[in-house]
Design a protein around this motif. Sequence first.
Motif, mmCIF file in Angstrom:
data_model
loop_
_atom_site.group_PDB
_atom_site.id
_atom_site.type_symbol
_atom_site.label_atom_id
_atom_site.label_comp_id
_atom_site.label_asym_id
_atom_site.label_seq_id
_atom_site.Cartn_x
_atom_site.Cartn_y
_atom_site.Cartn_z
ATOM 1 N N ARG A 122 -47.817 36.641 80.230
ATOM 2 C CA ARG A 122 -48.413 37.957 80.568
ATOM 3 C C ARG A 122 -48.879 37.988 82.020
ATOM 4 O O ARG A 122 -48.673 38.971 82.730
ATOM 5 C CB ARG A 122 -49.583 38.275 79.634
ATOM 6 C CG ARG A 122 -49.170 38.762 78.265
ATOM 7 C CD ARG A 122 -50.346 39.356 77.499
ATOM 8 N NE ARG A 122 -51.484 38.459 77.398
ATOM 9 C CZ ARG A 122 -51.692 37.591 76.408
ATOM 10 N NH1 ARG A 122 -50.816 37.494 75.424
ATOM 11 N NH2 ARG A 122 -52.754 36.825 76.396
ATOM 12 N N GLN A 123 -49.498 36.915 82.486
ATOM 13 C CA GLN A 123 -49.965 36.852 83.878
ATOM 14 C C GLN A 123 -48.785 36.947 84.842
ATOM 15 O O GLN A 123 -48.852 37.656 85.843
ATOM 16 C CB GLN A 123 -50.743 35.560 84.126
ATOM 17 C CG GLN A 123 -52.072 35.500 83.448
ATOM 18 C CD GLN A 123 -52.708 34.111 83.524
ATOM 19 O OE1 GLN A 123 -52.051 33.117 83.830
ATOM 20 N NE2 GLN A 123 -53.993 34.046 83.200
ATOM 21 N N HIS A 124 -47.722 36.246 84.536
ATOM 22 C CA HIS A 124 -46.543 36.274 85.405
ATOM 23 C C HIS A 124 -45.932 37.670 85.439
ATOM 24 O O HIS A 124 -45.599 38.177 86.516
ATOM 25 C CB HIS A 124 -45.519 35.258 84.932
ATOM 26 C CG HIS A 124 -44.235 35.312 85.689
ATOM 27 N ND1 HIS A 124 -44.144 34.948 87.015
ATOM 28 C CD2 HIS A 124 -42.999 35.733 85.326
ATOM 29 C CE1 HIS A 124 -42.897 35.130 87.433
ATOM 30 N NE2 HIS A 124 -42.188 35.598 86.424
ATOM 31 N N LEU A 125 -45.781 38.277 84.280
ATOM 32 C CA LEU A 125 -45.199 39.629 84.237
ATOM 33 C C LEU A 125 -46.068 40.635 84.980
ATOM 34 O O LEU A 125 -45.557 41.494 85.696
ATOM 35 C CB LEU A 125 -44.983 40.063 82.786
ATOM 36 C CG LEU A 125 -43.870 39.324 82.048
ATOM 37 C CD1 LEU A 125 -43.882 39.693 80.573
ATOM 38 C CD2 LEU A 125 -42.520 39.597 82.678
ATOM 39 N N ALA A 126 -47.376 40.518 84.850
ATOM 40 C CA ALA A 126 -48.296 41.430 85.550
ATOM 41 C C ALA A 126 -48.180 41.244 87.057
ATOM 42 O O ALA A 126 -48.204 42.211 87.827
ATOM 43 C CB ALA A 126 -49.722 41.207 85.085
ATOM 44 N N ALA A 127 -48.045 40.005 87.508
ATOM 45 C CA ALA A 127 -47.934 39.722 88.945
ATOM 46 C C ALA A 127 -46.603 40.214 89.506
ATOM 47 O O ALA A 127 -46.518 40.565 90.682
ATOM 48 C CB ALA A 127 -48.094 38.224 89.199
ATOM 49 N N PRO A 130 -44.348 45.891 90.285
ATOM 50 C CA PRO A 130 -44.679 46.500 91.576
ATOM 51 C C PRO A 130 -45.974 47.311 91.455
ATOM 52 O O PRO A 130 -46.251 47.890 90.414
ATOM 53 C CB PRO A 130 -43.478 47.412 91.870
ATOM 54 C CG PRO A 130 -42.724 47.536 90.592
ATOM 55 C CD PRO A 130 -43.151 46.407 89.703
ATOM 56 N N ALA A 131 -46.717 47.313 92.536
ATOM 57 C CA ALA A 131 -47.954 48.097 92.561
ATOM 58 C C ALA A 131 -47.610 49.580 92.502
ATOM 59 O O ALA A 131 -46.629 50.027 93.094
ATOM 60 C CB ALA A 131 -48.738 47.780 93.838
#
Length: 134
Positions: A122-127, A130-131
């Motif tokens: 989840r952390q990797h996908l969130a990072a 794109p903003a």
Amino acid sequence: MATWADVRRLALALPETSEGTSWGSPAWKVRDRTFVWERPLRRADLEHLGPGAPDGPLLGAAVADEGVKRALVADDPAVYLTTPHFDGYAAVLVRLEAVDAGELAELVTDAWLAKAPKRLARQHLAAERPAPSE
């Protein structure tokens, strides 16, 4: 055409990935869970595949489930295959010389996601998202 250098680069770019060996062949792991590895064909594999057995390098890759494995093999049998050794196991074999770079990148990332701890995934996908544009 993909190479082992491509696999290594893609795998090691993912969080908490290490390189080691599995059964004497190169393997990449996320927190000690193998997600991609070199998988030479064994005698039983060669007997099962017969004269159509690939002779180039094969990459083993974890997939989300057996449905994904079956879909990959059905959609592109020139690239993906399986053997009875992998029955009941969510992994697919990939003809390294037949997979293109973009597909390999997606495959390695998906394999990592299949084996990474949920929080890390989840952390990797969130990072990677794109903003939002303002």
